[in-house]
Design an enzyme around this catalytic site. Structure first.
Site, PDB file in Angstrom:
ATOM      1  CE  LYS A 215      -4.270   1.603   2.160  1.00 28.54           C
ATOM      2  NZ  LYS A 215      -5.273   1.322   3.205  1.00 28.54           N
ATOM      3  CD  GLU A 221       7.836  -7.420   7.200  1.00 21.05           C
ATOM      4  OE1 GLU A 221       7.546  -7.716   8.368  1.00 21.05           O
ATOM      5  OE2 GLU A 221       7.513  -6.326   6.661  1.00 21.05           O
ATOM      6  N   GLY A 276      -5.954  -3.377   4.309  1.00 22.24           N
ATOM      7  CA  GLY A 276      -5.220  -4.471   3.667  1.00 22.24           C
ATOM      8  C   GLY A 276      -5.948  -5.796   3.707  1.00 22.24           C
ATOM      9  NE  ARG A 277      -8.438  -6.140   9.695  1.00 24.31           N
ATOM     10  CZ  ARG A 277      -7.830  -5.021  10.063  1.00 24.31           C
ATOM     11  NH1 ARG A 277      -6.627  -4.743   9.586  1.00 24.31           N
ATOM     12  NH2 ARG A 277      -8.406  -4.176  10.906  1.00 24.31           N
ATOM     13  CD  GLU A 362      -3.995  -6.917  10.701  1.00 25.54           C
ATOM     14  OE1 GLU A 362      -2.827  -7.338  10.838  1.00 25.54           O
ATOM     15  OE2 GLU A 362      -4.458  -6.579   9.591  1.00 25.54           O
ATOM     16  CG  HIS A 393      -6.664 -38.784  11.288  1.00 24.04           C
ATOM     17  ND1 HIS A 393      -6.847 -40.108  11.620  1.00 24.04           N
ATOM     18  CD2 HIS A 393      -7.515 -38.530  10.274  1.00 24.04           C
ATOM     19  CE1 HIS A 393      -7.758 -40.634  10.818  1.00 24.04           C
ATOM     20  NE2 HIS A 393      -8.189 -39.696   9.993  1.00 24.04           N
ATOM     21  CE  LYS A 521       4.298  -3.772   9.719  1.00 20.27           C
ATOM     22  NZ  LYS A 521       3.424  -3.122   8.726  1.00 20.27           N
TER      23      LYS A 521
END
Length: 553
Positions: A215, A221, A276-277, A362, A393, A521
């Protein structure tokens, strides 16, 4: 549904939800519930029409919420709670473009990204971007867009993190039967260089395109991985002037993207009114469009829009996202549940629990109400899960016999994505059996009788029987899709988006900021400087200092 961005006076926060009459009535109902200790299974024997009364369909999805620890009285009180929390006004506020993200003074208009209308400026910009995406997709599918040696692009690597990675990656994996033949999509998010290196290992630099999804174009990263991708191309013989053939970007920061070397025509816009999400519907979804074709991407948008219409217009008592939000609130704040399991019985949805983990945690992981006062009730749940039948399992043991109350969402698809219908029927049988087993369980009496029938001695029966008892009365929803298609996937994602927003309205928190993400961050900047310095680190606490000094290379 026309959507506009407006700036009205912000709706003031009401008194705490825990002070409302409906909340107090629910507390009283809970007291009686603890005394009576009703079982979910008994609701069915007492009310043969329970499934009809506790299920509904919207946008191609059936929600069966009949296997929950709620009576008709409790459901009525929960709906009253939503009314007293101002749910209808809050839903209208989002669709009207009001500044519901009050801590950042922004609207939250992800619903406009899938609106078919072109009435407002916002909608017009969205459709212009979709047209830009369509042109780009056509250029790659036709072979017109080529790499530095003149060969068509064959692989696309999306470099992003968080919402710029999880949404597109999950959607691309979920729609595997719809993948185009001429192009493969890959997703790199982790700053660990091993993630990018392992992805590049079998790819040809001359036929690889990178989509940098950031954005702000400043995410650490993403920037480090983008620089590494650039170096990989140059080391393979791509000269500086040809680098632009191998990059596209989705960002609000065109200036930084151009400075990186991305051609303006290959830069797709993002907007501050999309978190963002919630962004996979925008140009952040470019890898989805490339991977399944633009027609299928538009079908994804149509499915989401159908759920938008339902959320916007359905009365609260028949509103799927609102009912799911109320159930989550009921379990978290009245019955003491701390987590929720998401169990898709469809392998292609294996990333869906991770996607929902970010969306839910979030958005709802907050401790302050919108007005800045402390939240006096429990916030969102810990969300986790994996694809069935694998979980049966491993962690299903805890669901069945552990001491934790863990409400569960089962997601099932009626029609198989393959030709092996019989195997798919076994999958569905397992899904339905798990929800039934969670509800029914077994008793000490039934297990004792079974062991006696097997010829065990009374001592053996007395020793073994308690270990085989499964308490049951564990709640679950079942979400049933006819087929996993772009349209049904869009509706499913939008359902959970709206469920999260509705829950945030009940909690009186802001679902669209994430200040907690930023602290780590910020701290990492100074720690990186210490890691790369010559002198011993003494600037932080003893633990951090020691770890830095031990980790120096």
């Amino acid at each position: 549904m026309g959507i506009r961005v407006s700036q009205p006076a912000y709706i003031p926060i009401a008194d705490a939800l825990s002070t409302t009459p409906a909340w107090q009535a629910l507390q009283s109902a809970l007291h009686h519930l603890k005394i009576a200790k009703p079982r979910i299974a008994n609701y069915f024997s007492q009310h043969p029409d329970r499934f009809e009364k506790f299920s509904l369909s919207a946008a191609g999805i059936l929600l069966d919420y009949s296997k929950n620890q709620i009576s008709e009285e409790i459901r009525t009180l929960l709906i009253q709670l939503a009314e007293q929390a101002g749910m209808q006004q809050a839903i209208a506020a989002m669709f009207n473009g009001e500044l519901i993200n009050n801590s950042e003074q922004r609207a939250a208009l992800h619903v406009s990204l899938r609106s078919p209308h072109k009435v407002t400026v916002c909608e017009q910009v969205v459709h212009a971007t979709l047209n830009q995406m369509e042109t780009f997709v056509q250029q790659l599918s036709s072979g017109e867009r080529q790499g530095f040696d003149g060969k068509p692009i064959k692989d696309v690597i999306n470099i992003g993190i968080g919402g710029s990675d999880l949404g597109p990656a999950m959607s691309y994996q979920s729609l595997a039967p719809f993948h185009v033949e001429h192009l493969r999509c890959h997703f790199v998010s982790n700053v660990d260089p091993a993630h990018l290196a392992s992805t590049l290992q079998t790819l040809n630099p001359a036929t690889t395109l990178f989509v940098i999804a950031s954005k702000t174009f400043t995410t650490l990263e993403t920037n480090l991985n983008a620089q590494a991708a650039r170096a990989w191309l140059i080391s393979a013989g791509c000269v500086e002037q040809n680098l632009a053939r191998h990059f596209a970007a989705v960002t609000t920061n065109t200036e930084l993207a151009v400075a990186f070397g991305i051609a303006p025509a290959n830069i797709f816009p993002m907007w501050n009114w999309v978190g963002g999400r919630y962004s996979l519907w925008s140009a952040i979804g470019l890898p989805i469009a490339l991977g399944v074709g633009m027609e299928n991407f538009r079908a994804l948008l149509r499915g989401a829009h159908a759920m938008d219409e339902h959320f916007h217009n359905a009365p609260l008592a028949h509103n799927m996202p609102v009912l799911m939000a109320l159930l989550s609130l009921w379990y978290c704040n009245f019955l003491g549940a701390e987590s929720q399991a998401i169990l898709p019985y469809a392998q292609n949805l294996h990333l869906f629990p991770a996607f929902l983990q970010q969306l839910d945690m979030e958005s709802l992981g907050k401790q302050a109400r919108k007005d800045g006062t402390s939240l006096d009730i429990t916030s969102g749940s810990i969300v986790w899960g994996s694809a069935g039948t694998n979980g049966q399992h491993s962690f299903h043991q805890l669901l069945h016999q552990g001491t934790h109350l863990i409400p569960t969402d089962f997601i099932a698809v009626v029609e198989s994505a393959t030709d092996n219908g019989q195997q798919h029927q076994h999958l569905l049988a397992n899904c339905f059996a798990q929800s039934q087993a969670l509800m029914d369980g077994t008793t000490l009496e039934s297990e004792t009788a079974q062991l006696r029938m097997q010829g065990l001695s009374e001592q053996e029966v007395a020793t073994l029987a308690p270990h085989k008892v499964i308490p049951g009365n564990r709640p679950s929803n079942t979400l049933l899709l006819k087929k996993l298609t772009p349209e049904s996937l869009g509706a499913l994602i939008a359902l959970y988006e709206h469920k999260v927003y509705a829950q945030s309205v009940l909690l009186q928190i802001n679902a669209f900021d994430q200040w907690g993400v930023q602290l780590g961050k910020d701290l990492s900047v100074n720690i990186y400087k210490a890691l790369t310095a010559v002198e011993q680190c003494t600037a932080f606490d003893a633990s951090t200092n020691a770890l830095i000094n031990l980790a120096r290379v």
